[in-house]
Motif scaffolding. Structure first.
Motif, PDB file in Angstrom:
ATOM      1  N   TYR A  55      -3.701   4.054  -6.071  1.00  0.00           N
ATOM      2  CA  TYR A  55      -4.076   3.790  -4.499  1.00  0.00           C
ATOM      3  C   TYR A  55      -5.535   4.037  -4.058  1.00  0.00           C
ATOM      4  O   TYR A  55      -6.051   3.207  -3.350  1.00  0.00           O
ATOM      5  CB  TYR A  55      -3.045   4.681  -3.775  1.00  0.00           C
ATOM      6  CG  TYR A  55      -3.152   4.452  -2.200  1.00  0.00           C
ATOM      7  CD1 TYR A  55      -2.697   3.648  -1.506  1.00  0.00           C
ATOM      8  CD2 TYR A  55      -3.559   5.809  -1.674  1.00  0.00           C
ATOM      9  CE1 TYR A  55      -3.044   3.591   0.013  1.00  0.00           C
ATOM     10  CE2 TYR A  55      -4.071   5.767  -0.363  1.00  0.00           C
ATOM     11  CZ  TYR A  55      -3.683   4.628   0.563  1.00  0.00           C
ATOM     12  OH  TYR A  55      -3.781   4.944   1.917  1.00  0.00           O
ATOM     13  N   LEU A  62       2.671   1.659  -3.452  1.00  0.00           N
ATOM     14  CA  LEU A  62       1.449   2.083  -4.430  1.00  0.00           C
ATOM     15  C   LEU A  62       1.285   3.599  -4.186  1.00  0.00           C
ATOM     16  O   LEU A  62       1.084   4.371  -5.235  1.00  0.00           O
ATOM     17  CB  LEU A  62       0.253   1.203  -4.506  1.00  0.00           C
ATOM     18  CG  LEU A  62      -0.925   1.373  -5.293  1.00  0.00           C
ATOM     19  CD1 LEU A  62      -0.249   1.343  -6.920  1.00  0.00           C
ATOM     20  CD2 LEU A  62      -2.029   0.480  -5.226  1.00  0.00           C
ATOM     21  N   MET A  63       0.847   3.941  -2.978  1.00  0.00           N
ATOM     22  CA  MET A  63       0.544   5.359  -2.711  1.00  0.00           C
ATOM     23  C   MET A  63       1.622   6.504  -3.064  1.00  0.00           C
ATOM     24  O   MET A  63       1.155   7.378  -3.828  1.00  0.00           O
ATOM     25  CB  MET A  63       0.361   5.424  -1.010  1.00  0.00           C
ATOM     26  CG  MET A  63       0.017   6.835  -0.531  1.00  0.00           C
ATOM     27  SD  MET A  63      -0.216   7.001   1.095  1.00  0.00           S
ATOM     28  CE  MET A  63      -0.463   8.678   1.290  1.00  0.00           C
ATOM     29  N   ALA A  69       0.752  -0.947   0.082  1.00  0.00           N
ATOM     30  CA  ALA A  69      -0.178   0.058   0.122  1.00  0.00           C
ATOM     31  C   ALA A  69       0.768   1.188   0.027  1.00  0.00           C
ATOM     32  O   ALA A  69       0.494   2.379  -0.553  1.00  0.00           O
ATOM     33  CB  ALA A  69      -1.111   0.156   1.310  1.00  0.00           C
ATOM     34  N   ARG A  79      -0.859   7.733  -6.844  1.00  0.00           N
ATOM     35  CA  ARG A  79      -1.713   8.008  -5.889  1.00  0.00           C
ATOM     36  C   ARG A  79      -3.249   7.696  -6.220  1.00  0.00           C
ATOM     37  O   ARG A  79      -4.350   7.380  -5.483  1.00  0.00           O
ATOM     38  CB  ARG A  79      -1.837   9.362  -5.521  1.00  0.00           C
ATOM     39  CG  ARG A  79      -2.676  10.042  -4.377  1.00  0.00           C
ATOM     40  CD  ARG A  79      -2.383   9.245  -2.989  1.00  0.00           C
ATOM     41  NE  ARG A  79      -3.437   9.396  -2.154  1.00  0.00           N
ATOM     42  CZ  ARG A  79      -3.321   9.969  -1.075  1.00  0.00           C
ATOM     43  NH1 ARG A  79      -1.898  10.589  -0.658  1.00  0.00           N
ATOM     44  NH2 ARG A  79      -3.952  10.227  -0.028  1.00  0.00           N
TER      45      ARG A  79
END
Length: 146
Positions: free
Chosen positions: A98, A90-91, A87, A95
């Motif tokens: 995410y 990916l963030m 996570a 974004r």
């Protein structure tokens, strides 16, 4: 105006365990139904303690956990101290992807009815039925012997 958090509309059940040194030590907090978040362990639902400890103060009480700390956690994830590395990566990388994943998790696991029917329900039923057995045992003993 900023767009609403991708967690907007999700409903989670939270378990809170208080350490002996509470309120000087922060409580341990976990999500019971699944959430996709850099600082929450996906399998156990545990919230990264460093994240809590950074913001924790003995002045806080549990109201602060629910009104300040958890909303802050959802609004401002900290990908530099992740419990869910995927996570966090990916963030930082994408974004929009995410946010999309967060929303999928909300729809799958965090609808109001999911929070209401979380596994926790089972444990309270078990306690109830144990009490029933305890009280009905005495009545049963007499009746069971012909």
């Amino acid at each position: 105006m900023s767009s609403p958090s991708p967690y907007h509309g999700g409903v989670w059940r939270i378990r809170v365990e208080l350490p002996d040194a509470y309120p000087y030590k922060s409580p341990s907090i976990g999500f019971i139904n699944k959430i996709y978040h850099p600082n929450v362990d996906e399998m156990s639902g545990s919230v990264c303690l460093d994240v809590i400890n950074q913001t924790w103060s003995p002045m806080f009480d549990l109201v602060n956990v629910f009104e300040v700390f958890l909303p802050q956690l959802l609004l401002y994830p900290n990908p530099s101290d992740p419990l869910n590395g995927e996570a966090a990566a990916l963030m930082m990388r994408d974004r929009a992807a995410y946010d999309q994943r967060v929303k999928e998790y909300c729809e799958k696991y965090a609808k109001p009815e999911d929070a209401g029917a979380a596994p926790e329900e089972k444990s309270s039923d078990e306690e109830l039925s144990e009490d029933e057995y305890a009280s009905s045992d005495e009545a049963m003993v007499g009746e069971a012997d012909p």
